[in-house]
Design a protein around this motif. Structure first.
Motif, PDB file in Angstrom:
ATOM      1  N   ASP A  62       0.835  -1.207   0.000  1.00 25.04           N
ATOM      2  CA  ASP A  62       0.000   0.000   0.000  1.00 25.04           C
ATOM      3  C   ASP A  62       0.864   1.248   0.000  1.00 25.04           C
ATOM      4  O   ASP A  62       0.609   2.194  -0.745  1.00 25.04           O
ATOM      5  CB  ASP A  62      -0.927   0.022   1.214  1.00 25.04           C
ATOM      6  N   LEU A  63       1.878   1.251   0.840  1.00 19.27           N
ATOM      7  CA  LEU A  63       2.781   2.397   0.909  1.00 19.27           C
ATOM      8  C   LEU A  63       3.576   2.509  -0.383  1.00 19.27           C
ATOM      9  O   LEU A  63       3.820   3.612  -0.864  1.00 19.27           O
ATOM     10  CB  LEU A  63       3.718   2.278   2.118  1.00 19.27           C
ATOM     11  N   ALA A  66       1.406   4.238  -2.968  1.00 21.98           N
ATOM     12  CA  ALA A  66       1.236   5.659  -2.633  1.00 21.98           C
ATOM     13  C   ALA A  66       2.517   6.441  -2.897  1.00 21.98           C
ATOM     14  O   ALA A  66       2.475   7.562  -3.414  1.00 21.98           O
ATOM     15  CB  ALA A  66       0.812   5.808  -1.173  1.00 21.98           C
ATOM     16  N   GLN A  70       2.961   9.543  -5.426  1.00 23.42           N
ATOM     17  CA  GLN A  70       3.440  10.816  -4.889  1.00 23.42           C
ATOM     18  C   GLN A  70       4.699  11.287  -5.615  1.00 23.42           C
ATOM     19  O   GLN A  70       4.827  12.452  -5.961  1.00 23.42           O
ATOM     20  CB  GLN A  70       3.714  10.676  -3.389  1.00 23.42           C
ATOM     21  N   LYS A  79       1.641  15.656  -0.465  1.00 27.40           N
ATOM     22  CA  LYS A  79       2.379  14.970   0.589  1.00 27.40           C
ATOM     23  C   LYS A  79       1.896  13.528   0.628  1.00 27.40           C
ATOM     24  O   LYS A  79       0.786  13.215   0.178  1.00 27.40           O
ATOM     25  CB  LYS A  79       2.145  15.652   1.932  1.00 27.40           C
ATOM     26  N   ILE A  80       2.713  12.645   1.188  1.00 33.69           N
ATOM     27  CA  ILE A  80       2.352  11.224   1.226  1.00 33.69           C
ATOM     28  C   ILE A  80       1.043  11.011   1.999  1.00 33.69           C
ATOM     29  O   ILE A  80       0.220  10.184   1.605  1.00 33.69           O
ATOM     30  CB  ILE A  80       3.500  10.349   1.785  1.00 33.69           C
ATOM     31  N   ALA A  81       0.823  11.766   3.061  1.00 35.12           N
ATOM     32  CA  ALA A  81      -0.427  11.632   3.825  1.00 35.12           C
ATOM     33  C   ALA A  81      -1.636  11.985   2.967  1.00 35.12           C
ATOM     34  O   ALA A  81      -2.696  11.362   3.093  1.00 35.12           O
ATOM     35  CB  ALA A  81      -0.377  12.525   5.064  1.00 35.12           C
ATOM     36  N   GLU A  82      -1.489  12.951   2.080  1.00 29.99           N
ATOM     37  CA  GLU A  82      -2.584  13.327   1.191  1.00 29.99           C
ATOM     38  C   GLU A  82      -2.856  12.222   0.169  1.00 29.99           C
ATOM     39  O   GLU A  82      -4.011  11.908  -0.118  1.00 29.99           O
ATOM     40  CB  GLU A  82      -2.260  14.640   0.475  1.00 29.99           C
ATOM     41  N   MET A  84      -2.219   9.064   0.584  1.00 27.60           N
ATOM     42  CA  MET A  84      -2.799   7.937   1.323  1.00 27.60           C
ATOM     43  C   MET A  84      -4.280   8.172   1.650  1.00 27.60           C
ATOM     44  O   MET A  84      -5.007   7.224   1.920  1.00 27.60           O
ATOM     45  CB  MET A  84      -2.021   7.693   2.620  1.00 27.60           C
ATOM     46  N   ALA A  85      -4.723   9.427   1.618  1.00 29.94           N
ATOM     47  CA  ALA A  85      -6.120   9.740   1.904  1.00 29.94           C
ATOM     48  C   ALA A  85      -7.017   9.634   0.667  1.00 29.94           C
ATOM     49  O   ALA A  85      -8.235   9.741   0.778  1.00 29.94           O
ATOM     50  CB  ALA A  85      -6.225  11.150   2.502  1.00 29.94           C
TER      51      ALA A  85
END
Length: 156
Positions: A62-63, A66, A70, A79-82, A84-85
């Motif tokens: 999954d990472l 993403a 990214q 950003k990676i958090a974005e 992942m969302a």
């Protein structure tokens, strides 16, 4: 005509506009009247990008996906958090385009051919029986692989 190093590296500097339909952006919501053209800009991943991504992702697919998206996104930068969302369908759509422009797209029949290869089957058996990682199996010589398979055959 002989290619130069610049010729070989030129493709890594290209960017691609990828159109996103309303259905990809908001699946399940009827957007029949939405004719707005949505797009993002992607760049191909380089060998260096993939090495960095694989080290960072370690064992999380999954990472990995993403991070690939990214790293490829030129516009908008995220950003990676974005990333992942994002909803899964959007991430998969963008990832398929990243793979395509990076030259790492595979056809379904390539997967089935690879899965039928004797070394692939041997690696799977060794991983199952001994709990070895792909890196450990990759370090084995062909002779060592055959020896371990023969030992498993005698024990069964």
């Amino acid at each position: 005509m002989m290619l130069t190093a610049e010729d070989l590296l030129a493709g890594a500097k290209l960017t691609y506009d990828v159109k996103l339909s309303a259905e990809v952006l908001t699946p399940g919501i009827q957007n029949q009247n939405d004719n707005t053209s949505h797009s993002i800009k992607l760049k191909p991943l380089t060998v260096s990008d993939l090495q960095t991504i694989s080290r960072a992702a370690k064992e999380s697919s999954d990472l990995l996906a993403a991070l690939m998206v990214q790293q490829s996104l030129v516009e908008p930068k995220m950003k990676i958090a974005e990333v992942m969302a994002m909803h899964v369908g959007l991430l998969e759509f963008i990832l398929a385009n990243v793979n395509r422009i990076s030259g790492i797209e595979t056809e379904p029949d390539q997967f089935s051919t690879a899965m039928e290869a004797p070394l692939t089957k041997a690696a799977f058996i060794l991983a199952q029986e001994f709990g070895w990682t792909p890196e450990q199996i990759n370090d084995l010589t062909l002779g060592q692989i055959l020896l371990h398979l023969k030992m498993l055959e005698k024990n069964s």
